[in-house]
Design a protein around this motif. Sequence first.
Motif, PDB file in Angstrom:
ATOM      1  N   SER A  46       0.955  -1.217  -0.094  1.00 14.60           N
ATOM      2  CA  SER A  46      -0.048   0.093  -0.193  1.00 14.60           C
ATOM      3  C   SER A  46       0.787   1.230  -0.100  1.00 14.60           C
ATOM      4  CB  SER A  46      -1.026  -0.063   1.153  1.00 14.60           C
ATOM      5  OG  SER A  46      -0.112   0.022   2.444  1.00 14.60           O
ATOM      6  N   ARG A  47       2.087   1.343   0.558  1.00 12.43           N
ATOM      7  CA  ARG A  47       3.051   2.264   0.494  1.00 12.43           C
ATOM      8  C   ARG A  47       4.089   2.457  -0.641  1.00 12.43           C
ATOM      9  NH1 ARG A  47       6.173   2.815   4.475  1.00 12.43           N
ATOM     10  NH2 ARG A  47       6.275   0.700   5.332  1.00 12.43           N
ATOM     11  N   LEU A  48       4.059   1.270  -1.083  1.00 17.25           N
ATOM     12  CA  LEU A  48       4.939   1.068  -2.366  1.00 17.25           C
ATOM     13  C   LEU A  48       4.690   2.176  -3.623  1.00 17.25           C
ATOM     14  CD1 LEU A  48       7.511  -0.249  -3.278  1.00 17.25           C
ATOM     15  CD2 LEU A  48       6.422  -1.875  -4.244  1.00 17.25           C
ATOM     16  N   ASN A  49       5.688   3.010  -3.843  1.00 18.89           N
ATOM     17  CA  ASN A  49       5.295   3.985  -5.160  1.00 18.89           C
ATOM     18  C   ASN A  49       6.598   3.604  -6.107  1.00 18.89           C
ATOM     19  OD1 ASN A  49       4.002   5.879  -6.495  1.00 18.89           O
ATOM     20  ND2 ASN A  49       5.441   7.544  -5.485  1.00 18.89           N
ATOM     21  N   LEU A  50       6.100   3.386  -7.528  1.00 20.44           N
ATOM     22  CA  LEU A  50       6.740   3.309  -8.502  1.00 20.44           C
ATOM     23  C   LEU A  50       6.478   4.316  -9.470  1.00 20.44           C
ATOM     24  CD1 LEU A  50       6.380  -0.746  -8.594  1.00 20.44           C
ATOM     25  CD2 LEU A  50       8.546   0.590  -7.350  1.00 20.44           C
ATOM     26  N   GLY A  51       7.481   4.993 -10.081  1.00 22.65           N
ATOM     27  CA  GLY A  51       7.635   5.868 -11.036  1.00 22.65           C
ATOM     28  C   GLY A  51       8.665   6.575 -11.741  1.00 22.65           C
ATOM     29  N   PHE A  52       8.576   6.542 -12.790  1.00 21.66           N
ATOM     30  CA  PHE A  52       9.926   7.244 -13.505  1.00 21.66           C
ATOM     31  C   PHE A  52      10.277   8.555 -13.222  1.00 21.66           C
ATOM     32  CE2 PHE A  52       8.203   3.769 -16.320  1.00 21.66           C
ATOM     33  CZ  PHE A  52       9.370   2.872 -16.457  1.00 21.66           C
ATOM     34  N   ILE A  53      11.588   8.832 -13.087  1.00 17.71           N
ATOM     35  CA  ILE A  53      11.971  10.349 -12.450  1.00 17.71           C
ATOM     36  C   ILE A  53      11.400  11.471 -13.392  1.00 17.71           C
ATOM     37  CG2 ILE A  53      13.854  11.541 -11.802  1.00 17.71           C
ATOM     38  CD1 ILE A  53      15.179   8.966 -10.698  1.00 17.71           C
ATOM     39  N   VAL A  54      11.879  10.893 -14.794  1.00 17.93           N
ATOM     40  CA  VAL A  54      11.366  11.845 -15.940  1.00 17.93           C
ATOM     41  C   VAL A  54      10.668  11.260 -16.807  1.00 17.93           C
ATOM     42  CG1 VAL A  54      12.473  13.437 -17.618  1.00 17.93           C
ATOM     43  CG2 VAL A  54      13.466  13.177 -15.661  1.00 17.93           C
ATOM     44  N   GLU A  55       9.559  11.625 -17.257  1.00 16.58           N
ATOM     45  CA  GLU A  55       8.595  11.097 -18.195  1.00 16.58           C
ATOM     46  C   GLU A  55       9.407  10.398 -19.662  1.00 16.58           C
ATOM     47  OE1 GLU A  55       4.380  11.858 -20.674  1.00 16.58           O
ATOM     48  OE2 GLU A  55       5.130  13.115 -19.520  1.00 16.58           O
ATOM     49  N   GLY A  56       9.465   9.555 -20.078  1.00 17.99           N
ATOM     50  CA  GLY A  56      10.084   8.925 -21.170  1.00 17.99           C
ATOM     51  C   GLY A  56      11.477   8.307 -20.891  1.00 17.99           C
ATOM     52  N   SER A  57      12.008   8.380 -19.523  1.00 26.60           N
ATOM     53  CA  SER A  57      13.041   7.800 -19.388  1.00 26.60           C
ATOM     54  C   SER A  57      13.087   6.408 -18.856  1.00 26.60           C
ATOM     55  CB  SER A  57      13.866   8.561 -18.166  1.00 26.60           C
ATOM     56  OG  SER A  57      13.431   8.482 -16.898  1.00 26.60           O
ATOM     57  N   SER A  58      14.117   5.714 -18.698  1.00 29.25           N
ATOM     58  CA  SER A  58      13.938   4.310 -17.951  1.00 29.25           C
ATOM     59  C   SER A  58      14.354   4.031 -16.551  1.00 29.25           C
ATOM     60  CB  SER A  58      14.430   3.379 -18.904  1.00 29.25           C
ATOM     61  OG  SER A  58      15.880   3.754 -19.024  1.00 29.25           O
ATOM     62  N   VAL A  59      14.665   5.412 -16.076  1.00 26.99           N
ATOM     63  CA  VAL A  59      15.382   5.204 -14.531  1.00 26.99           C
ATOM     64  C   VAL A  59      13.658   5.299 -13.653  1.00 26.99           C
ATOM     65  CG1 VAL A  59      16.575   6.591 -12.886  1.00 26.99           C
ATOM     66  CG2 VAL A  59      17.392   6.673 -15.428  1.00 26.99           C
ATOM     67  N   LEU A  60      13.820   4.204 -12.915  1.00 29.74           N
ATOM     68  CA  LEU A  60      12.556   4.056 -12.068  1.00 29.74           C
ATOM     69  C   LEU A  60      12.964   4.411 -10.697  1.00 29.74           C
ATOM     70  CD1 LEU A  60       9.709   2.820 -12.093  1.00 29.74           C
ATOM     71  CD2 LEU A  60      10.730   0.843 -11.276  1.00 29.74           C
ATOM     72  N   GLN A  61      12.194   5.208  -9.901  1.00 30.74           N
ATOM     73  CA  GLN A  61      12.357   5.663  -8.729  1.00 30.74           C
ATOM     74  C   GLN A  61      11.367   4.659  -7.809  1.00 30.74           C
ATOM     75  OE1 GLN A  61      10.860   9.129  -6.430  1.00 30.74           O
ATOM     76  NE2 GLN A  61      13.137   9.388  -6.266  1.00 30.74           N
ATOM     77  N   ILE A  62      11.763   3.979  -6.866  1.00 33.29           N
ATOM     78  CA  ILE A  62      11.117   3.157  -5.853  1.00 33.29           C
ATOM     79  C   ILE A  62      11.213   3.757  -4.465  1.00 33.29           C
ATOM     80  CG2 ILE A  62      11.019   0.834  -5.046  1.00 33.29           C
ATOM     81  CD1 ILE A  62      12.805  -0.138  -7.285  1.00 33.29           C
ATOM     82  N   SER A  63       9.875   4.013  -4.123  1.00 32.79           N
ATOM     83  CA  SER A  63      10.095   5.043  -2.840  1.00 32.79           C
ATOM     84  C   SER A  63       8.852   4.512  -1.952  1.00 32.79           C
ATOM     85  CB  SER A  63       9.491   6.480  -3.192  1.00 32.79           C
ATOM     86  OG  SER A  63       8.401   6.625  -3.802  1.00 32.79           O
ATOM     87  N   LEU A  64       9.240   4.841  -0.486  1.00 35.70           N
ATOM     88  CA  LEU A  64       8.106   4.334   0.451  1.00 35.70           C
ATOM     89  C   LEU A  64       7.958   5.565   1.578  1.00 35.70           C
ATOM     90  CD1 LEU A  64       9.257   0.782   1.431  1.00 35.70           C
ATOM     91  CD2 LEU A  64       6.986   1.264   0.664  1.00 35.70           C
ATOM     92  N   THR A  65       6.882   5.737   2.259  1.00 39.01           N
ATOM     93  CA  THR A  65       6.801   7.022   3.003  1.00 39.01           C
ATOM     94  C   THR A  65       6.364   6.277   4.455  1.00 39.01           C
ATOM     95  OG1 THR A  65       6.271   8.340   1.289  1.00 39.01           O
ATOM     96  CG2 THR A  65       5.535   8.932   3.466  1.00 39.01           C
ATOM     97  N   GLY A  66       7.241   6.442   5.455  1.00 38.81           N
ATOM     98  CA  GLY A  66       6.632   6.215   6.607  1.00 38.81           C
ATOM     99  C   GLY A  66       7.280   6.400   7.739  1.00 38.81           C
ATOM    100  N   GLU A  67       7.253   6.335   8.852  1.00 38.62           N
ATOM    101  CA  GLU A  67       7.874   6.801  10.317  1.00 38.62           C
ATOM    102  C   GLU A  67       9.188   6.040  10.723  1.00 38.62           C
ATOM    103  OE1 GLU A  67       4.696   6.679  13.082  1.00 38.62           O
ATOM    104  OE2 GLU A  67       3.619   8.247  12.412  1.00 38.62           O
ATOM    105  N   THR A  68       9.526   4.947   9.794  1.00 42.18           N
ATOM    106  CA  THR A  68      10.677   3.863  10.230  1.00 42.18           C
ATOM    107  C   THR A  68      11.569   3.962   8.726  1.00 42.18           C
ATOM    108  OG1 THR A  68       9.227   2.519  11.615  1.00 42.18           O
ATOM    109  CG2 THR A  68      11.183   1.923  11.123  1.00 42.18           C
ATOM    110  N   PRO A  69      12.291   4.951   8.977  1.00 46.96           N
ATOM    111  CA  PRO A  69      13.007   4.938   7.596  1.00 46.96           C
ATOM    112  C   PRO A  69      14.098   3.877   7.213  1.00 46.96           C
ATOM    113  CG  PRO A  69      14.010   6.645   8.993  1.00 46.96           C
ATOM    114  CD  PRO A  69      12.682   6.121   9.664  1.00 46.96           C
ATOM    115  N   ASP A  70      14.530   3.239   8.349  1.00 43.13           N
ATOM    116  CA  ASP A  70      15.572   2.214   8.399  1.00 43.13           C
ATOM    117  C   ASP A  70      14.876   1.029   7.857  1.00 43.13           C
ATOM    118  OD1 ASP A  70      17.676   3.943   9.263  1.00 43.13           O
ATOM    119  OD2 ASP A  70      17.347   3.250  11.422  1.00 43.13           O
ATOM    120  N   ARG A  71      13.672   0.783   8.208  1.00 43.61           N
ATOM    121  CA  ARG A  71      13.153  -0.505   7.723  1.00 43.61           C
ATOM    122  C   ARG A  71      12.557  -0.500   6.234  1.00 43.61           C
ATOM    123  NH1 ARG A  71       7.357  -1.822  10.356  1.00 43.61           N
ATOM    124  NH2 ARG A  71       6.960   0.110   9.338  1.00 43.61           N
ATOM    125  N   ASP A  72      12.424   0.919   5.882  1.00 44.50           N
ATOM    126  CA  ASP A  72      11.843   1.078   4.577  1.00 44.50           C
ATOM    127  C   ASP A  72      13.039   1.018   3.467  1.00 44.50           C
ATOM    128  OD1 ASP A  72       9.314   1.489   5.344  1.00 44.50           O
ATOM    129  OD2 ASP A  72       9.457   3.745   5.156  1.00 44.50           O
TER     130      ASP A  72
END
Length: 796
Positions: free
Chosen positions: A219-245
Amino acid sequence: MEQNKYDKPFLDDEESGFDIMEWVFYFLHRWYLFVIFIILSLAFAYLQNRSWLPNYQTAGTVIIEESRSGGNGSALMQGFGVQAGYRNVNNQVIMLGSYDLVCKVVDSLPFLKVDYISKEGFKMRNLYKSSPIFIQSDYIAPEAYNIQFKIKLRNNGTYTITTDNNKLYDNLEVIGRYGQPLQHNLFFITVYNLNRNLGNSEMYFQFRSRESLVSDFSSRLNLGFIVEGSSVLQISLTGETPDRDIDFINKLCETSLSENLERKNDAANKTIKFINTQLGEISKSLVVSEGEMTHFRQSNKIVDVSSHTSDLLGKATKFDTQQSELRLRETYLDYLTKYLKTNLEDGSVIAPSSLGLNEPLLMSMVQQINNLNAQRSNVTEKNMYYAKYTKEIEIARNTVLEVVKSMRASLNIEKKDLNDRNAKVNKEIDELPSKELEMISIERKYKMDDNYFTFFLQKRAESDILKASNTPDNNILDKARIISITNSDKKSKTTLMFLLFGILIPTIIVIIIELLNNTVRSTKDVEKNSTFPLIGAVRHTLSNEPLLVSKNPRSAFTEMFRVIRTRIEFIVQRKTNIMVMTTSTESGDGKTYFSINLAGVYAMASKKTLLVDMDIRKPSVNKLFNIKETNGVSNYLINLCTLDDIIIKIPGVDFDILPAGTIPPNPGELIRSGRLIEMFAELRNKYDYIIVDTSPIGIVTDAYSLAALSDANIFIVRNGKTNKEFYKRLCIQLKSDKLTNTYTVINDVTVEKNNYSKYKSYKYAYSSGYTYGYTSKSKRKASERYAHYYENDSDI
């Protein structure tokens, strides 16, 4: 009678304009509500902000390549790389967030299975990798996953586990020692002390099920390309425990790359396995043929054969090589037919190019099946695309089988032609001497096995090289790290939100109070609801003195009565021989108080002034001046006394008083009698000014009889007391009854900043004293009383 020039028409449809300054005054008047609610809202905001924890956004980046080759030869790539379905960028993004992949990541991180929590005041922190203890679980009951346990740590090597606010297991208390297994019907665990200097403290922990962790991260996993048209994918999580993420994102990338490499090596492993099987069979035949040739040469002392024999042997060897190639093609077609009929679910198909078979159509069809298999493996059987992929695979399978059938027919033709040419060469060889003939046969078999064996060794070497050179199609560009705090402005937003509530709530309260307050509160209300001109206002005073103008002749209060006196003189167009009647909507509006002070102002001009108490139903002048005399107007009207007998002079009061007298049983008939007219005619001859205090016209009709005898009729309206709707209806009724020479005075005005400002606040100066025969249990609404008295104009 002609309408007075000061009367104004009443507009039933008069617009109620919105006056912003009036509402500003209402809000300022109740400033204390705003102060109280703002203080409370800021207090709640402070308590809410004490539980604030930073929400971190952690992210890593992966570069995704749509196509990569595992070697220099494009043909060799067939079957040794990842299928096109896996190389598609969008498919790889979906695969990164797939349920199975997240499950694998969760299973590979043991620290996720237990949440270690510390409570510090209003804050709850997850002690991921910083917990002083580690809990190894061997068994967790399903009902234990929803319980938050409290563990009290002691420096003597023991600990106690209880529950925190759980009614079902409220009596749970389990004592254990560090490093020793602990069994309970909810769990089998071992608690390890990671901090040697651990003292007496307490913390909390909660077991996390696999499904809850997968659901949380998905539910917290977010996948998106940094720039439209590029193939560099950013994998991000948002939470209160950054080390676990961070650990989760890094492990997700590693697991994804590992699976990608496994898929690429799958076809290569199958090809190598197939080649090894063929090499095992050929090596046995090669050993036999080599032994036979060596034995023949040794026993017959033959080292070489003649040139003619060599030519024939060369032709035979060439034909044998071609037959080997045809046999390899036939073997692959047998493998492919068997695979398509029995093992289609078992991964990818070996491409023909992997075995050196250059069949473009067949290569294309096999690649199509592999791609469809890859796409179908990414969805479950319940997915709507599963049936679609299965149908397409079946169509492709049938097409390949038809192609194989056609290739077999072509292969049989080639085999027949090759066999015919080979038979011709064999016939010539049969004509050679027997020793040479036997030698050629043995050498021919040996060369055929040797070429076949060498071919497969070469293919296996190529396959091993390709497998060794395989790398994942994707690369980790950046390891996961904290990139921002997403809720850094939450404290200010919370404070602002509560502050807005602190302003909004008292605003609503003030609006409701003002809208529900249906009393006259300003001169604007009087002018809006009255048919009669407003000629003056009397300010509020805290004094209990009834005749205040005589005590303070130079005060602003007295000046207001002088203004009203002057306006009355201007209205009647004379300065003497003036008779003024005062009335109101109902009791408590202050008409008697007004009449006394108006009489006092007239008397201050050294004129003979008389105050007549015509409220014979419930007189109040006697009470205010402490008059003991019981005779008055009512006694005069029934011929029991003369005017000289009942007119009273009070020391210190500059005007005379004619009290109401004994309360009669029929006040309505007395007031309508002709003797009343005679009384006022006689009084006009004796006094310059006559002030008549009569009963409220909104309750009884006595004032009607006196209004025609008066030069000016004063309607007293009290701020904060007179009901606007009742007052409005009464004014309409009086207008329809053609009551003339009537004017309005607003009483009990509390003026702030400006005596004549219309932005005012109001309060009561007196409590109501009139009941007119009604008890507190039987009081009616003013509108009902008003309607009753106009329907039945009789004495009550």
